[in-house]
Structures are given as C-alpha cells and as structure tokens.
Scaffold this motif. Structure first.
Motif, PDB file in Angstrom:
ATOM      1  N   LEU A  36       0.809  -1.228   0.000  1.00  0.00           N
ATOM      2  CA  LEU A  36       0.000   0.000   0.000  1.00  0.00           C
ATOM      3  C   LEU A  36       0.839   1.274   0.000  1.00  0.00           C
ATOM      4  O   LEU A  36       0.644   2.128  -0.870  1.00  0.00           O
ATOM      5  N   LEU A  71       2.437   1.742  -3.336  1.00  0.00           N
ATOM      6  CA  LEU A  71       1.539   1.991  -4.473  1.00  0.00           C
ATOM      7  C   LEU A  71       0.839   3.339  -4.363  1.00  0.00           C
ATOM      8  O   LEU A  71       0.742   4.075  -5.336  1.00  0.00           O
ATOM      9  N   VAL A  72       0.344   3.657  -3.161  1.00  0.00           N
ATOM     10  CA  VAL A  72      -0.501   4.862  -3.054  1.00  0.00           C
ATOM     11  C   VAL A  72       0.104   5.915  -2.136  1.00  0.00           C
ATOM     12  O   VAL A  72      -0.495   6.980  -1.959  1.00  0.00           O
ATOM     13  N   ARG A 119      -2.192   7.886   2.154  1.00  0.00           N
ATOM     14  CA  ARG A 119      -3.386   7.142   1.727  1.00  0.00           C
ATOM     15  C   ARG A 119      -3.361   5.711   2.253  1.00  0.00           C
ATOM     16  O   ARG A 119      -4.381   5.187   2.707  1.00  0.00           O
ATOM     17  N   GLY A 120      -2.199   5.086   2.191  1.00  0.00           N
ATOM     18  CA  GLY A 120      -2.085   3.696   2.634  1.00  0.00           C
ATOM     19  C   GLY A 120      -2.447   3.551   4.104  1.00  0.00           C
ATOM     20  O   GLY A 120      -3.193   2.658   4.507  1.00  0.00           O
ATOM     21  N   VAL A 158     -12.204   1.220  -1.404  1.00  0.00           N
ATOM     22  CA  VAL A 158     -11.682   2.023  -2.515  1.00  0.00           C
ATOM     23  C   VAL A 158     -12.296   1.482  -3.800  1.00  0.00           C
ATOM     24  O   VAL A 158     -11.985   0.361  -4.215  1.00  0.00           O
ATOM     25  N   ARG A 199     -11.128   4.725  -8.389  1.00  0.00           N
ATOM     26  CA  ARG A 199     -10.192   5.464  -7.542  1.00  0.00           C
ATOM     27  C   ARG A 199      -8.886   4.680  -7.386  1.00  0.00           C
ATOM     28  O   ARG A 199      -7.804   5.247  -7.371  1.00  0.00           O
ATOM     29  N   ALA A 200      -9.017   3.358  -7.303  1.00  0.00           N
ATOM     30  CA  ALA A 200      -7.802   2.528  -7.202  1.00  0.00           C
ATOM     31  C   ALA A 200      -6.916   2.775  -8.427  1.00  0.00           C
ATOM     32  O   ALA A 200      -5.695   2.876  -8.309  1.00  0.00           O
ATOM     33  N   TRP A 248      -5.380   6.327  -8.195  1.00  0.00           N
ATOM     34  CA  TRP A 248      -4.340   6.400  -7.160  1.00  0.00           C
ATOM     35  C   TRP A 248      -3.104   5.561  -7.507  1.00  0.00           C
ATOM     36  O   TRP A 248      -2.147   5.517  -6.742  1.00  0.00           O
ATOM     37  N   GLY A 249      -3.175   4.815  -8.596  1.00  0.00           N
ATOM     38  CA  GLY A 249      -2.026   3.980  -8.964  1.00  0.00           C
ATOM     39  C   GLY A 249      -1.953   2.685  -8.174  1.00  0.00           C
ATOM     40  O   GLY A 249      -0.916   2.029  -8.120  1.00  0.00           O
ATOM     41  N   MET A 250      -3.088   2.295  -7.575  1.00  0.00           N
ATOM     42  CA  MET A 250      -3.094   1.044  -6.802  1.00  0.00           C
ATOM     43  C   MET A 250      -3.185  -0.158  -7.742  1.00  0.00           C
ATOM     44  O   MET A 250      -2.688  -1.246  -7.440  1.00  0.00           O
TER      45      MET A 250
END
Ligand code: T3D
Length: 261
Positions: A149, A152-153, A157-158, A168, A172-173, A176-178
């Motif tokens: 997490l 990635l975010v 945020r994580g 999420v 949005r994922a 956010w680049g998740m």
C-alpha cells in the motif's frame, strides 16, 4: 462438491479461479492447500507462460473465512496461518517466473485485497472495490498490505486505508495507482484474458527478470539497483528470445518468442 480452486489451461496460459462464491471466495485451509499446489505446478510448467487469477461469482475474495475462526476454545494462532498459508502465497505470486494478472471481478477484502495487489498487473471491474477490512475486526493488514500500500498509493493514503478500512472503488484505485486499470464489468474477463494471452507470447525469461528487478527495487538503493539491472541485463542478453527480438526488429517482422532460456 466443486473444488474451491478451478484451473483452466489455455494456449500457453492458465486461468485460476477462486471458487467458494457463497463465501465470497474467502479462504479456508483446503482452498489454501489447493491453490498452493496449483500455483506450484503452474510455476514449474514451462508450457504455461502467464497466469490469470480471478474469482467466481460476485466477489474476488473476502480474505480469511471468518466462520473458521469462531471457536469457543483457545484463540487460534493467527501468526501460524499467516506463516503457513498467506505469506507463502504472496511469495509464490511475486516469485513466479512468469507474469501473474489479476482480474478483480468484485469486492476484494482483507487478505483478498492484498493477494490482488501482489499480482503483476491488476485489472478490476468498475463495480469492484478494495477494502483493507482488517482494522474493522481488530486485525492488522497482512499478505503484504503494509508493504504494497505505501509503495503503491503513498504513506498518507495507505495508512488511512489501513486504519479506516474504507472501500476504494476500482476507478479510484486506478486513479491512485493502486491497480493498472478499471474496466467495464462486462469487459473485464475478455480484457484480462486477452492481456494474459498476449503476455504468454512474450519473452518469458525477460519478463521474469523484469519481475525480479521490481521485486528487489523496494529495498535497494539506486546503486544496488543499478548493479542488479546490469546483472539481469547480462542474463537477458543471453536468452534466445533476445536474439529473436533483435532479428525480428532488423527484419521488420513480428517476433516469435519461445519463452525458453
Ligand atoms: O485468520 C487468520 O488466519 C488471519 C488471516 C487473516 C486474513 C484476513 O483476510 S482477515 C480479514 C477477513 N475478511 C474480512 O474481514 C471481510 C469480511 N467481509 C466483509 O466485510 C463483507 O462481506 C464484504 C465487504 C467483503 C462484502 O460485503 P457484502 O455486503 O457485499 O456481502 P456480505 O453479505 O457481507 O457477504 C456475502 C456472504 O459472504 C455472507 O454470507 P451469507 O450471509 O450470505 O450466508 C457473508 O457472511 C459471507 N462472507 C463474506 N466475507 C466472509 C464471509 N464469510 C466468511 N468469511 C468472510 N471473510
């Protein structure tokens, strides 16, 4: 009773389906053992050059089957199940020397969310959502959640996702680049299968070395990573697929990669 893991072998790739839809594909020990065995076989099978992981029914995976944790006896040792099942699963996915694509077809909660995030490329149906559900029952994100997490975010945020357990949504994922991409629900499996099939035609050894580089990157300094890239490039440069890629480029034709070392 249907097996809790389904494996369908296609042309050089395999689709693995978590199959306990009435429990949102949450994990019990039997499912863990089957998945470990199937992934172990796929990892060794050189005719399989990419793997697609998805879930049956309306969810991807709701993590641990909590019904199995309702005991009147002494508290179960959760560290033991993490060490025996979840950690090896995450290591198996990250360490597999071929791409693992995840098609998140619905809710991915608890360990289910982090199993998805451990995969190399994650597609999610627009209606899917990711939930770090652990805090809601007094647990800690596992299966690599506190590793993936923040990377990635970001930490802010994580951390909030882990502490709040807020869902999420797929879009949005993606923002956010998740994950790699949110796609229309009806197109998820077609897109995921097309992507996995395409990956299965690519230079498998080279893709494995790319995974190795990214796996190491999180813990390395720039200097160490530069040295690693040098060493991996040396290995990539010795593969027959690299020679084929070069020849195909020069001859202005599509490459025919075999995936062999
Ligand atoms: O224990 C250890 O070994 C340590 C390892 C821990 C790893 C973990 O993953 S801990 C986290 C476990 N997971 C959760 O806490 C998530 C629990 N589930 C939910 O919060 C919600 O079900 C969802 C947000 C995922 C989905 O909600 P919704 O409203 O779409 O569906 P639902 O109605 O809650 O669930 C549908 C059915 O699946 C329902 O059964 P029923 O009433 O139709 O008979 C529900 O009980 C069942 N289900 C969903 N998640 C689980 C589950 N059954 C057992 N275990 C689950 N995790």
């Amino acid at each position: 009773m249907d097996p809790s893991i389904l494996v369908s072998r296609r042309d050089q790739w395999a689709e693995v389906t978590l199959n306990r839809p009435d429990r949102l594909n949450s994990f019990n020990e039997d499912m863990h053992r089957l998945l470990a065995a199937e992934l172990g076989q796929l990892a060794l099978d050189t005719s399989i050059r990419a793997v697609l992981l998805t879930g049956a029914g309306r969810g991807f995976c709701a993590g641990q089957d909590l019904a199995d944790r309702m005991t009147s006896g002494p508290a179960p040792d959760l560290g033991a199940t993490i060490g025996t099942f979840y950690n090896p699963l995450i290591r198996r996915i990250r360490g597999m020397r071929k791409p693992v694509v995840c098609a998140v077809n619905g809710v991915a909660a608890g360990a289910g969310a982090n199993i998805a995030l451990a995969c190399d490329i994650v597609l999610a149906a627009r209606s899917a959502k990711f939930i770090q559900a652990f805090a809601k029952i007094g647990l800690v994100p596992d299966s690599g959640g506190t590793f993936f997490l923040p990377r990635l975010v970001g930490d802010a945020r994580g951390r909030a996702l882990a502490l709040l357990g807020e869902p999420v949504p797929a879009e949005r994922a993606e923002a956010w680049g998740m994950i790699w991409k949110a796609v229309e629900d009806a197109e998820l499996m077609t897109e995921a299968r097309t992507l996995t099939a395409e990956l299965a035609t690519q230079p498998t050894q080279g893709l494995a070395l790319i995974k190795e580089a990214f796996n190491a990157s999180g813990a390395n300094t720039l200097d160490t990573q530069l040295d690693l890239e040098r060493d991996l490039q040396r290995r990539a440069g010795r593969t027959s697929d690299y020679r084929e890629g070069l020849r195909a480029f020069m001859e202005k034709r599509p490459a025919r990669f075999t995936g062999e070392a």
